[in-house]
Design a protein around this motif. Structure first.
Motif, short mmCIF file in Angstrom:
data_model
loop_
_atom_site.label_atom_id
_atom_site.label_comp_id
_atom_site.label_asym_id
_atom_site.label_seq_id
_atom_site.Cartn_x
_atom_site.Cartn_y
_atom_site.Cartn_z
N SER A 1 18.43 -8.19 41.22
CA SER A 1 18.88 -7.20 40.18
C SER A 1 17.93 -6.20 40.07
O SER A 1 16.84 -6.40 40.20
CB SER A 1 19.35 -8.02 38.98
N ASP A 2 18.41 -5.16 38.94
CA ASP A 2 17.51 -4.24 38.38
C ASP A 2 17.88 -3.81 37.20
O ASP A 2 18.96 -3.86 36.89
CB ASP A 2 17.25 -3.14 39.64
N LYS A 3 17.11 -3.04 36.65
CA LYS A 3 17.46 -2.40 35.21
C LYS A 3 18.92 -1.56 35.26
O LYS A 3 18.82 -0.90 36.48
CB LYS A 3 16.54 -1.35 34.67
N ILE B 1 19.48 0.89 33.35
CA ILE B 1 18.93 2.15 33.07
C ILE B 1 17.49 2.34 33.66
O ILE B 1 16.47 1.97 33.26
CB ILE B 1 18.82 2.48 31.45
N SER B 2 17.49 3.18 34.75
CA SER B 2 16.36 3.50 35.36
C SER B 2 15.50 4.49 34.77
O SER B 2 15.87 4.97 33.68
CB SER B 2 16.66 4.00 36.75
N LEU B 3 14.22 4.80 34.97
CA LEU B 3 13.13 5.73 34.56
C LEU B 3 13.84 6.77 34.50
O LEU B 3 14.41 7.32 35.63
CB LEU B 3 11.96 5.45 35.41
N ASN B 4 13.98 7.61 33.48
CA ASN B 4 14.46 9.10 33.40
C ASN B 4 15.79 9.27 33.82
O ASN B 4 16.31 10.28 34.18
CB ASN B 4 13.53 10.11 34.18
N SER C 1 23.65 1.24 41.09
CA SER C 1 23.73 1.63 42.44
C SER C 1 22.34 2.75 42.33
O SER C 1 22.68 3.75 42.20
CB SER C 1 24.90 2.27 42.93
N ASN C 2 21.26 2.28 42.30
CA ASN C 2 19.95 3.11 42.11
C ASN C 2 19.21 3.27 43.39
O ASN C 2 19.55 2.79 44.47
CB ASN C 2 19.35 2.48 41.07
N ASN C 3 18.00 3.66 43.24
CA ASN C 3 16.89 3.85 44.17
C ASN C 3 16.78 2.48 44.98
O ASN C 3 16.74 2.32 46.23
CB ASN C 3 15.75 4.53 43.62
N VAL C 4 16.76 1.27 44.23
CA VAL C 4 16.00 0.10 44.88
C VAL C 4 17.38 -0.31 45.56
O VAL C 4 16.98 -0.78 46.59
CB VAL C 4 15.92 -0.92 43.87
N LEU C 5 18.56 -0.05 45.08
CA LEU C 5 19.67 -0.64 46.03
C LEU C 5 19.67 0.31 47.31
O LEU C 5 20.02 -0.26 48.19
CB LEU C 5 21.04 -0.43 45.22
N CYS D 1 12.50 -6.31 40.49
CA CYS D 1 11.48 -5.69 40.75
C CYS D 1 10.65 -5.38 39.56
O CYS D 1 9.35 -5.23 39.59
CB CYS D 1 11.75 -4.61 41.63
N LEU D 2 11.17 -5.56 38.55
CA LEU D 2 10.58 -5.28 37.19
C LEU D 2 10.19 -3.84 37.15
O LEU D 2 9.96 -3.24 37.96
CB LEU D 2 9.20 -6.21 36.99
N PRO D 3 10.27 -3.14 35.86
CA PRO D 3 10.48 -3.63 34.49
C PRO D 3 11.84 -4.09 34.46
O PRO D 3 12.66 -3.57 35.14
CB PRO D 3 10.25 -2.66 33.74
N GLY E 1 6.27 6.36 46.65
CA GLY E 1 6.02 5.22 45.68
C GLY E 1 7.37 5.09 44.81
O GLY E 1 6.92 4.54 43.60
N LEU E 2 8.38 5.72 45.21
CA LEU E 2 9.61 5.59 44.34
C LEU E 2 10.09 7.01 44.00
O LEU E 2 9.36 7.84 43.66
CB LEU E 2 9.48 4.93 42.80
N SER E 3 11.39 7.27 44.19
CA SER E 3 11.95 8.56 44.06
C SER E 3 13.55 8.16 43.73
O SER E 3 13.79 6.95 43.89
CB SER E 3 11.89 9.33 45.41
N SER F 1 15.17 6.30 46.68
CA SER F 1 14.62 5.12 47.33
C SER F 1 13.13 4.59 46.57
O SER F 1 12.59 5.07 46.01
CB SER F 1 14.47 5.75 48.75
N HIS F 2 13.26 3.43 46.98
CA HIS F 2 11.85 2.53 46.70
C HIS F 2 11.46 1.80 47.56
O HIS F 2 11.63 0.55 47.75
CB HIS F 2 12.18 1.66 45.44
N PRO F 3 11.02 2.28 48.90
CA PRO F 3 10.93 1.50 50.18
C PRO F 3 9.91 0.69 50.08
O PRO F 3 9.87 -0.54 50.66
CB PRO F 3 10.76 2.82 51.12
N1 NVA Z 1 15.21 1.58 39.45
C1 NVA Z 1 14.09 1.38 38.70
C2 NVA Z 1 13.21 0.80 39.46
C3 NVA Z 1 11.64 0.60 38.76
C4 NVA Z 1 10.65 -0.02 39.65
C5 NVA Z 1 13.36 2.80 38.33
O1 NVA Z 1 13.85 3.69 39.09
O2 NVA Z 1 13.29 3.16 37.20
#
Ligand code: NVA
Ligand code: CP
Length: 309
Positions: free
Chosen positions: A226-228, A230-233, A165-169, A267-269, A129-131, A134-136
């Protein structure tokens, strides 16, 4: 038993089957209320345990609705409420317990290794559910949204990502290989995809291009993602990182380089990587994108539970 951990490890034909099933299910339940189950309640009596080590609004609620609409139920946990989260129990022990009480496990974590460790010890399917890598579930749902809006297979479209270049990408890159679509990435040099990701791309010889100029990336695009920044953590120096992304902020003008009916997805936030008038503007389909998480995750659950039509 099928897990759902990384798109790159799932056969293309299975990913396509999930999308086809989601499309049919979405159509068939048009007249039903949000908590009414799909005809036949295919996951009647089943329980999905979801555990979050990081914040979530959409993933948490959409999985709740997804299993509910399939006739099952969910239990949502914060890891710090468990012995595992406080260091008082091993992953192996927790995994055995989860396998005894539940039928599926969804995990959002800061540690990819934790997903691998759980997978080793669980006798029920695990869903990522997100790592960090990856956010498959997000990206498969986004493919569904793109095809729903554009009414074309994604392989016929030009997809653009402007951002970190993060998990979603990483999942979008995997999707580009699995679904064979052209992906142009616009990012600062310092924040380009890792060598590991680039190696995987070159081994798979696919249509992925990296530009350090957002206008070049957006050229002729059918979709801009696009996406944030600054990702979570994200443990970086936030101010410095944001400075690198200044010229990558999505403004209305970028759409002059794209195709006429180019859509915007996120994808938000959100943070300040996109201007308000783009995010809420006519090209944006972010709310439909968020809602589709429910529909696609239902078919992901059915895939994992061996019940996909
Ligand atoms: N790249 C973001 C996606 C949030 C849904 C994060 O990992 O925080
Ligand atoms: N897009 C997404 O995964 O949102 P949440 O972090 O709210 O789950």
């Amino acid at each position: 038993m099928k897990h759902f951990i990384n798109l790159k490890d799932i056969p293309s034909k299975d990913l396509r089957k999930i999308i086809v099933d989601a499309k049919q299910r979405k159509k068939q339940r048009k007249k039903l209320n949000i908590l009414e189950p799909d005809k036949g309640s295919p996951l009647k009596g089943k329980m999905l345990v979801q555990m979050f080590e990081k914040a979530s609004s959409r993933t948490r609620i959409s999985f709740y609705l997804a299993i509910k609409q399939l006739g099952g139920g969910t239990l949502t946990l914060r890891s710090n409420e468990l012995h595992l989260g406080q260091g008082g129990e091993t992953i192996a022990d927790t995994a055995k317990i989860l396998s005894t009480y539940g039928d599926g496990f969804m995990l959002r974590t800061d540690d990819d290794k934790k997903i691998d460790d759980f997978q080793k010890h669980l006798t029920i399917p695990i869903i990522n559910g997100l790592s960090p890598s990856s956010h498959p579930t997000q990206v498969l749902s986004d493919i569904f949204t793109v095809e729903e809006i554009k009414k074309k297979p994604i392989s016929k479209l030009k997809i653009c990502w402007i951002g970190d270049s993060n998990n979603v990408l990483d999942s979008l890159i995997a999707a580009s290989v699995k679904f064979s679509f052209r992906l142009s990435i616009g990012c600062p040099k310092k924040f380009a995809p890792s060598n590991k990701v680039k190696d995987w791309v070159s081994k798979n010889k696919k249509k992925i291009f990296i530009y350090h100029d957002p206008k070049k990336a957006a050229l002729d695009a059918d979709v801009i993602f696009s996406d944030k920044v600054i990702s979570l953590n994200d443990k970086v120096n936030k101010k410095r990182k944001k400075r690198h992304f200044q010229k990558f902020k999505i403004k209305k003008e970028i759409f002059n380089y794209a195709k006429k009916n180019c859509i915007f997805l996120h994808c938000l936030p959100r943070g300040d990587e996109v201007e308000e008038d783009v995010f809420l503007g006519k090209n944006s389909h972010v709310w439909q994108q968020a809602l589709n998480r429910v529909h696609v995750q239902k078919s992901i659950l059915l895939y994992c539970f061996g019940k996909l039509r």
